[in-house]
Structures are given as C-alpha cells and as structure tokens.
Design a protein around this motif. Structure first.
Motif, mmCIF file in Angstrom:
data_model
loop_
_atom_site.group_PDB
_atom_site.id
_atom_site.type_symbol
_atom_site.label_atom_id
_atom_site.label_comp_id
_atom_site.label_asym_id
_atom_site.label_seq_id
_atom_site.Cartn_x
_atom_site.Cartn_y
_atom_site.Cartn_z
ATOM 1 N N ASN A 26 0.815 -1.211 0.000
ATOM 2 C CA ASN A 26 0.000 0.000 0.000
ATOM 3 C C ASN A 26 0.855 1.271 0.000
ATOM 4 O O ASN A 26 0.308 2.368 -0.168
ATOM 5 C CB ASN A 26 -0.931 0.029 1.220
ATOM 6 C CG ASN A 26 -2.158 -0.846 1.034
ATOM 7 O OD1 ASN A 26 -3.031 -0.556 0.222
ATOM 8 N ND2 ASN A 26 -2.221 -1.936 1.795
ATOM 9 N N SER A 45 0.213 4.591 -2.116
ATOM 10 C CA SER A 45 -1.210 4.899 -2.285
ATOM 11 C C SER A 45 -1.590 6.044 -1.345
ATOM 12 O O SER A 45 -0.725 6.673 -0.736
ATOM 13 C CB SER A 45 -2.061 3.660 -2.021
ATOM 14 O OG SER A 45 -1.924 3.230 -0.680
ATOM 15 N N TYR A 67 -8.529 2.782 2.520
ATOM 16 C CA TYR A 67 -9.381 2.001 1.617
ATOM 17 C C TYR A 67 -10.709 2.739 1.390
ATOM 18 O O TYR A 67 -11.779 2.127 1.405
ATOM 19 C CB TYR A 67 -9.649 0.602 2.177
ATOM 20 C CG TYR A 67 -8.452 -0.330 2.196
ATOM 21 C CD1 TYR A 67 -7.316 -0.073 1.435
ATOM 22 C CD2 TYR A 67 -8.468 -1.482 2.972
ATOM 23 C CE1 TYR A 67 -6.240 -0.934 1.462
ATOM 24 C CE2 TYR A 67 -7.384 -2.357 2.993
ATOM 25 C CZ TYR A 67 -6.267 -2.078 2.247
ATOM 26 O OH TYR A 67 -5.186 -2.930 2.259
ATOM 27 N N THR A 126 -7.905 1.301 -4.643
ATOM 28 C CA THR A 126 -7.021 0.339 -3.983
ATOM 29 C C THR A 126 -6.707 -0.834 -4.893
ATOM 30 O O THR A 126 -5.564 -1.288 -4.986
ATOM 31 C CB THR A 126 -7.657 -0.159 -2.676
ATOM 32 O OG1 THR A 126 -7.929 0.964 -1.830
ATOM 33 C CG2 THR A 126 -6.730 -1.114 -1.947
ATOM 34 N N HIS A 142 -4.125 0.153 -7.421
ATOM 35 C CA HIS A 142 -2.778 0.313 -6.867
ATOM 36 C C HIS A 142 -2.157 -1.042 -6.529
ATOM 37 O O HIS A 142 -0.992 -1.304 -6.862
ATOM 38 C CB HIS A 142 -2.821 1.188 -5.616
ATOM 39 C CG HIS A 142 -1.478 1.352 -4.960
ATOM 40 N ND1 HIS A 142 -0.552 2.270 -5.392
ATOM 41 C CD2 HIS A 142 -0.893 0.673 -3.929
ATOM 42 C CE1 HIS A 142 0.549 2.170 -4.652
ATOM 43 N NE2 HIS A 142 0.362 1.194 -3.759
ATOM 44 N N LEU A 143 -2.922 -1.898 -5.843
ATOM 45 C CA LEU A 143 -2.379 -3.173 -5.376
ATOM 46 C C LEU A 143 -2.321 -4.229 -6.473
ATOM 47 O O LEU A 143 -1.592 -5.213 -6.352
ATOM 48 C CB LEU A 143 -3.219 -3.702 -4.216
ATOM 49 C CG LEU A 143 -3.187 -2.903 -2.910
ATOM 50 C CD1 LEU A 143 -4.128 -3.527 -1.884
ATOM 51 C CD2 LEU A 143 -1.770 -2.826 -2.345
#
Length: 350
Positions: free
Chosen positions: A279, A282, A318, A324, A327-328
C-alpha cells in the motif's frame, strides 16, 4: 484503528437483492465475513431474522455455534466436505448443513445416518474444484432414490465463462435437476454475485448465494449500482513529526524515502494488521483531501502531511475500493479478509 460496519447498508443490500430478484438470500460469510467479522455479521442476520448463511469450513460454523446463541432453525451451509471423524458435529448441531462434494461423500453421510435434511449436494459443471460430475448423475439418482425424505438442497457454481456458455451450464443443471427430481430438494441455488449480475433470476432456483454483493462491493464483471458499501476503515493521526533533521524514519534511511515533505503523520496500522506493505505509495483521506502513504512498518503507517493536519484528525483508509484495486493490482476479496483481528470491527455509520 477500527473497521466500521454499517448495519443500515448491510440490511439494505440483502433486502434490495431479495426484492429485485424475487429470491431468498443465502449470504456467504466465509473468510471472516469477507473481512467484515464473522460473528458480527451473523448477529445482524439473527437480528433481521435471516435464518441461513454459507461458510467454507467446519471451523467457521463451530466458531459461530460456540460463540453465539444460534436457534435450531438457523442453517449454516458448509461448502467443503466434512471428514467422517467430524460427522459427530453434524449430528450434535441441527444447524449444520453438510455438502456432498462427491459420490463418496454422499455414501459416507448416508451410511453414518446423517439426516438428508442436513445434506446438500454439489454438482460440478466443469469448474474442476468440488462437486459430483455430470457423468455420475445416474449413480447419484440411484443413491438418492433409496431415500424417502427431501434433501436440504442441491447447488452448483456459475464460474467465469462467456455468457452463452453460462446459459448452457444453466440448462445442463436444470436437466440434472429434472432427472433427480426437483421436489427432492428444499433449496436450489446456482448464483454467486457474478451469476446474479450476469443471469438475473433463474426460474427454477429458490435462493441466491451472494458474497460480495451483500457487502456492497464488486469485482470485474459483477455490478449492481444500488448496493451500498458496508465497510470503512478509519483511524486517527496519532503523532506528527518533522523529519528535516533526522537520518531515519523507523528502519528506513531518510534518503530512501523519496519525499520532499518534512512533516510526517503517524497512523496505528501496519502489515501486522494485514495492511499490506504494498500500500506504500497509495493514499489516505483526511478532511476530504488525499495524502500519500510514505512507509508501512509492522505496527505503523507514515503519511506525508501538511500544515492543515493535526494530531487526532480522522484518517480513512481504503476509502475507494477501485483505487485500492488499481494500486495493489489484486481483487477486493484478496485484501479485505486479511485485515487482522487486531483491528476491532464495530457497528457504525460509513
């Protein structure tokens, strides 16, 4: 940190699906209620007289039964096969519904006098995971024809296939159902959230089996605009430090941080809580503004802040599942359930 679970949104989602598709809802609450908290979700089901749910494993069912006061008419369908040494739990708890995932499973269940009212039969339509295969249907019919009572249910799984192939699978399942005798089963269910989104109401079914949808989120291909997000992850800025004259932040040399910000806010969540180190880079949301995550350690997350941020300010993590996911580069179902029990789940408003 805390995870807020919106009771209002949760029951809205179930009632909306039930009304729109005119089917009873069999909520999937495996993997700690998709990270929302197994026992809290069951308590909501009980409160609103939703008397059935689905888990993956016997251990999940026993956690529910041993920690909450569960009435006998509440049913917990366990998707995975139960080993013969654990059949005693099926007999001890009338709430448990066991799945026969093979011909061997159903023979053992019946040999051990497990009531058919506690047995559901899974058909494998080609997913290659669990279930009695289509070429075993004549044998299955022979076995169940010897029983004089109804089975709890029969089901399968509509996995990710092109739409036309899905229609073919639905027709195959209906033919199997007619061969075995539709009136032999109290529950008939095929559709997870993706199946609901793709195929709407299937006439011969009695139930829908949504997981993601009851929590108000979607994965690729599954969408229902009227659902509401149940989950929110919130905490507070616990400290703010100026790093102008320091060499390290936690274990990381300052020159490796790649930041021009001098002020760093601390938030009490880390990879020890299941908040992935990936994370980093982010963003979190504070006062409707976005702030970059600089560093994640086992117990803390460090974010770039400005002069508008104070100790005690609320931080939302989140805040947008789509952001999210991007990004992940993983699905929601992969990052929600791993959030650990160190983060309390409580009822609240999102």
């Amino acid at each position: 940190m805390k995870i807020l679970i919106s009771e209002e949104n949760f029951i809205h989602n179930i009632n909306f699906l039930k009304k729109k598709y005119d089917r009873d809802i069999l909520p999937v609450i495996k993997a700690n209620g998709y990270g929302h908290d197994l026992k809290l979700i069951v308590s909501l089901l009980l409160k609103y007289k939703i008397n059935q749910c689905v888990v993956a494993r016997l251990s999940e069912a026993l956690e529910i039964l041993n920690s909450l006061s569960i009435p006998k008419d509440f049913k917990i369908l366990i998707l995975e096969s139960i080993s013969e040494e654990n059949f005693k739990y099926i007999l001890d708890y009338p709430q448990i519904l066991s799945t026969a995932n093979s011909i061997g499973d159903i023979l053992k269940l019946l040999e051990n006098k497990i009531p058919t009212t506690q047995i559901q039969i899974k058909i494998d339509l080609g997913f290659g995971r669990n279930g009695i295969t289509t070429d075993e249907i004549p044998l299955l019919k022979e076995i169940i024809s010897k029983e004089n009572t109804k089975f709890s249910g029969i089901f399968s799984h509509l996995f990710s296939v092109p739409y036309k192939k899905g229609i073919e699978l639905i027709n195959i399942f209906e033919n199997i159902l007619n061969t075995l005798g539709k009136d032999r089963f109290s529950m008939i269910h095929l559709q997870n959230s993706l199946g609901i989104s793709n195929y709407g109401t299937i006439p011969f079914t009695t139930h829908l089996r949504p997981g993601m949808f009851i929590y108000g989120f979607y994965e690729d291909g599954a969408y229902e605009k009227n659902l509401k997000k149940v989950f929110s992850l919130k905490g507070n800025v616990t400290a703010i430090k100026n790093i102008k004259n320091i060499d390290y932040l936690a274990y990381t040399p300052k020159e490796k941080l790649k930041t021009t910000s001098e002020n760093i806010g601390f938030v009490k969540i880390g990879y020890g809580d299941g908040f992935l180190k990936s994370n980093e880079g982010s963003f979190v949301k504070i006062k409707d503004k976005f702030y970059k995550i600089l560093l994640i350690t086992m117990d803390n997350t460090f974010i770039e802040v400005d002069e508008n941020i104070n100790i005690g300010d609320e931080v939302e993590i989140y805040f947008d599942f789509d952001v999210t996911k991007k990004h992940l580069k993983i699905n929601i179902c992969e990052f929600l359930p791993i959030l650990s029990s160190r983060i309390p789940r409580i009822l609240g408003k999102n």
